[in-house]
Design an enzyme around this catalytic site. Structure first.
Site, mmCIF file in Angstrom:
data_model
loop_
_atom_site.group_PDB
_atom_site.id
_atom_site.type_symbol
_atom_site.label_atom_id
_atom_site.label_comp_id
_atom_site.label_asym_id
_atom_site.label_seq_id
_atom_site.Cartn_x
_atom_site.Cartn_y
_atom_site.Cartn_z
ATOM 1 N N ARG A 182 4.860 -0.822 2.872
ATOM 2 C CA ARG A 182 4.573 0.288 1.965
ATOM 3 C C ARG A 182 5.913 0.868 1.548
ATOM 4 O O ARG A 182 6.699 1.324 2.389
ATOM 5 C CB ARG A 182 3.725 1.353 2.658
ATOM 6 C CG ARG A 182 3.708 2.666 1.906
ATOM 7 C CD ARG A 182 2.686 3.641 2.411
ATOM 8 N NE ARG A 182 1.343 3.209 2.063
ATOM 9 C CZ ARG A 182 0.272 4.001 2.118
ATOM 10 N NH1 ARG A 182 0.379 5.248 2.526
ATOM 11 N NH2 ARG A 182 -0.920 3.537 1.782
ATOM 12 N N HIS A 231 -1.697 -0.711 -5.487
ATOM 13 C CA HIS A 231 -2.269 -0.503 -4.151
ATOM 14 C C HIS A 231 -3.411 -1.501 -3.958
ATOM 15 O O HIS A 231 -4.589 -1.130 -3.877
ATOM 16 C CB HIS A 231 -2.764 0.940 -4.030
ATOM 17 C CG HIS A 231 -2.969 1.418 -2.616
ATOM 18 N ND1 HIS A 231 -2.743 0.599 -1.511
ATOM 19 C CD2 HIS A 231 -3.401 2.616 -2.122
ATOM 20 C CE1 HIS A 231 -3.022 1.291 -0.411
ATOM 21 N NE2 HIS A 231 -3.419 2.494 -0.754
ATOM 22 N N GLN A 254 -6.153 -1.167 -1.035
ATOM 23 C CA GLN A 254 -7.127 -0.112 -1.291
ATOM 24 C C GLN A 254 -8.202 -0.596 -2.265
ATOM 25 O O GLN A 254 -9.395 -0.355 -2.069
ATOM 26 C CB GLN A 254 -6.430 1.128 -1.873
ATOM 27 C CG GLN A 254 -7.379 2.260 -2.205
ATOM 28 C CD GLN A 254 -7.996 2.892 -0.961
ATOM 29 O OE1 GLN A 254 -7.285 3.276 -0.052
ATOM 30 N NE2 GLN A 254 -9.324 2.998 -0.923
ATOM 31 N N ASP A 268 -7.809 9.948 -8.207
ATOM 32 C CA ASP A 268 -6.741 9.944 -7.201
ATOM 33 C C ASP A 268 -5.901 11.198 -7.464
ATOM 34 O O ASP A 268 -6.054 11.868 -8.491
ATOM 35 C CB ASP A 268 -5.906 8.656 -7.350
ATOM 36 C CG ASP A 268 -4.836 8.498 -6.269
ATOM 37 O OD1 ASP A 268 -4.924 9.167 -5.224
ATOM 38 O OD2 ASP A 268 -3.902 7.704 -6.485
ATOM 39 N N CYS A 323 -9.442 7.199 -2.907
ATOM 40 C CA CYS A 323 -8.706 6.463 -1.868
ATOM 41 C C CYS A 323 -8.267 7.365 -0.719
ATOM 42 O O CYS A 323 -8.008 6.891 0.375
ATOM 43 C CB CYS A 323 -7.508 5.747 -2.488
ATOM 44 S SG CYS A 323 -6.238 6.843 -3.149
ATOM 45 N N ARG A 331 -11.389 -0.157 4.437
ATOM 46 C CA ARG A 331 -9.974 -0.582 4.485
ATOM 47 C C ARG A 331 -9.769 -1.531 5.660
ATOM 48 O O ARG A 331 -9.079 -2.538 5.557
ATOM 49 C CB ARG A 331 -9.043 0.638 4.652
ATOM 50 C CG ARG A 331 -8.998 1.611 3.482
ATOM 51 C CD ARG A 331 -8.359 0.996 2.262
ATOM 52 N NE ARG A 331 -7.016 0.498 2.514
ATOM 53 C CZ ARG A 331 -5.901 1.232 2.523
ATOM 54 N NH1 ARG A 331 -5.956 2.515 2.248
ATOM 55 N NH2 ARG A 331 -4.713 0.690 2.763
HETATM 56 N N1 NVA Z 1 -1.434 7.463 -5.611
HETATM 57 C C1 NVA Z 1 -1.329 7.875 -4.243
HETATM 58 C C2 NVA Z 1 -2.171 7.019 -3.363
HETATM 59 C C3 NVA Z 1 -2.153 7.372 -1.903
HETATM 60 C C4 NVA Z 1 -2.948 6.441 -1.050
HETATM 61 C C5 NVA Z 1 0.124 7.811 -3.816
HETATM 62 O O1 NVA Z 1 0.813 6.860 -4.186
HETATM 63 O O2 NVA Z 1 0.583 8.725 -3.128
HETATM 64 N N1 CP Z 2 -5.585 5.499 0.890
HETATM 65 C C1 CP Z 2 -4.473 5.271 1.630
HETATM 66 O O1 CP Z 2 -3.728 4.305 1.412
HETATM 67 O O2 CP Z 2 -4.284 6.166 2.631
HETATM 68 P P1 CP Z 2 -2.968 6.370 3.508
HETATM 69 O O3 CP Z 2 -1.879 6.862 2.579
HETATM 70 O O4 CP Z 2 -3.354 7.356 4.541
HETATM 71 O O5 CP Z 2 -2.569 5.042 4.098
#
Ligand code: NVA
Ligand code: CP
Length: 301
Positions: free
Chosen positions: A102, A129, A132, A220, A260, A288
């Site tokens: 990540r 993502h 997800q 989101d 998500c 997930r």
């Molecule tokens: N769009 C959000 C998704 C978190 C799972 C982010 O990138 O923070």
């Molecule tokens: N939805 C998601 O990816 O959650 P986290 O940021 O908690 O991993």
């Protein structure tokens, strides 16, 4: 070597196969007949951003599959001090059987795959993502019995989630309409991809136009990880892009709402809509685990 760097790289058959496998693994887990498909395998999990779901579901998933997962905080690794990703990839490939990462830039994930010699899984970048969205597709299919021919809509930021949902929905036979303010559109590579699908993809300014007759409505956060300083400016830009009862009245009466998570009640979604759809939202979070186990088995077995 197969990876999950972005859904753009996967065929419809890849997606379908992983969704089938996810259903099977969920069934086996729930019925006490789970098998250790990844016995003695080790997954490295590199996190350059925070996480609750991704971290825990990958770690638990690997445990359930008979393997082990290592949490590697970017801050504590040499990569956080500037060691090139190309070198990190070649070193970690000699210890591990797979890497979940990540991070911010998609090109870092692509470089890991280019220089490493083990499967790489994208656990979120600024661009996409995919894990997800596989869980989201799994949840929709579970609840609606199919994906083909359904309509999804996404209201809000043209971010990682919108990018991946457009690709995942279209590759699964769904149509998808999105609504976002000017300057917050999805990535141009995703828009180019969507052009091949003609009318199955539509982009609007007005959320009402996107939501009409939807089977699934998704949103989101307005400020993603790394955009904390833009939060106020984004709050203003996204005014009117909230999923609330009025907007939901335009979707099909049995429409699902997915998020998500983490969610900001009162911003992109009201507490009322969130709570009345909590059942599918938390099933989505559970999925997930199953979807990622399927991804790991698909790539690492
Ligand atoms: N769009 C959000 C998704 C978190 C799972 C982010 O990138 O923070
Ligand atoms: N939805 C998601 O990816 O959650 P986290 O940021 O908690 O991993």
């Amino acid at each position: 070597m197969k990876h999950l760097l972005k859904l753009l790289d996967w065929t419809s058959e890849d997606i379908n196969e992983v969704l089938n496998l996810a259903d099977q693994l969920k069934y086996e887990q729930k019925h006490g007949i789970a098998k250790k498909y990844l016995e003695n395998k080790t997954l490295g999990m590199i996190f350059q951003k925070a996480s609750t779901r991704t971290r825990v579901s990958f770690e638990v998933g690997m445990f359930q599959l008979g393997g082990k997962a290592l949490f590697l905080s970017g801050n504590d690794m040499q990569i956080g001090r500037g060691e090139p990703v190309e070198d990190t990839a070649r070193v970690l490939s000699r210890y591990l059987d797979g890497i979940m990462i990540r991070t911010f830039e998609q090109k870092e994930v692509e470089a890991l795959a280019e220089y490493g010699s083990i499967p790489i899984i994208n656990g979120l970048t600024d661009f996409c993502h995919p894990c997800q969205v596989l869980a989201d597709l799994m949840t929709v299919r579970e609840r609606k019995g199919r994906l083909d021919g359904l309509k999804m809509s996404f209201i809000g930021d043209g971010n990682n989630m919108m990018n991946s949902l457009i690709v995942g929905a279209l590759k699964s036979g769904m149509s998808i309409s999105v609504a976002c303010p000017e300057n917050y559109e999805p990535d141009s590579t995703v828009l180019d991809f969507a052009k091949e699908y003609g009318d199955k993809f539509k982009m609007f300014r007005n959320p009402k136009d996107a939501v009409v007759d939807s089977d699934v409505v998704i949103t989101d956060v307005w400020a993603s990880m790394g955009q904390e300083e833009e939060a106020q400016q984004r709050k203003e830009a996204f005014e009117g892009y909230q999923i609330n009862d009025e907007l939901m009245s335009l979707a099909k009466s049995d429409a699902l709402v997915l998020h998500c998570l983490p969610a900001h009640r009162g911003e992109e979604i009201t507490a009322e809509v969130f709570e009345s759809h909590a059942d599918e939202i938390f099933e989505e979070a559970e999925n997930r685990l199953h979807a990622q186990k399927a991804v790991m088995v698909y790539l690492m077995r």
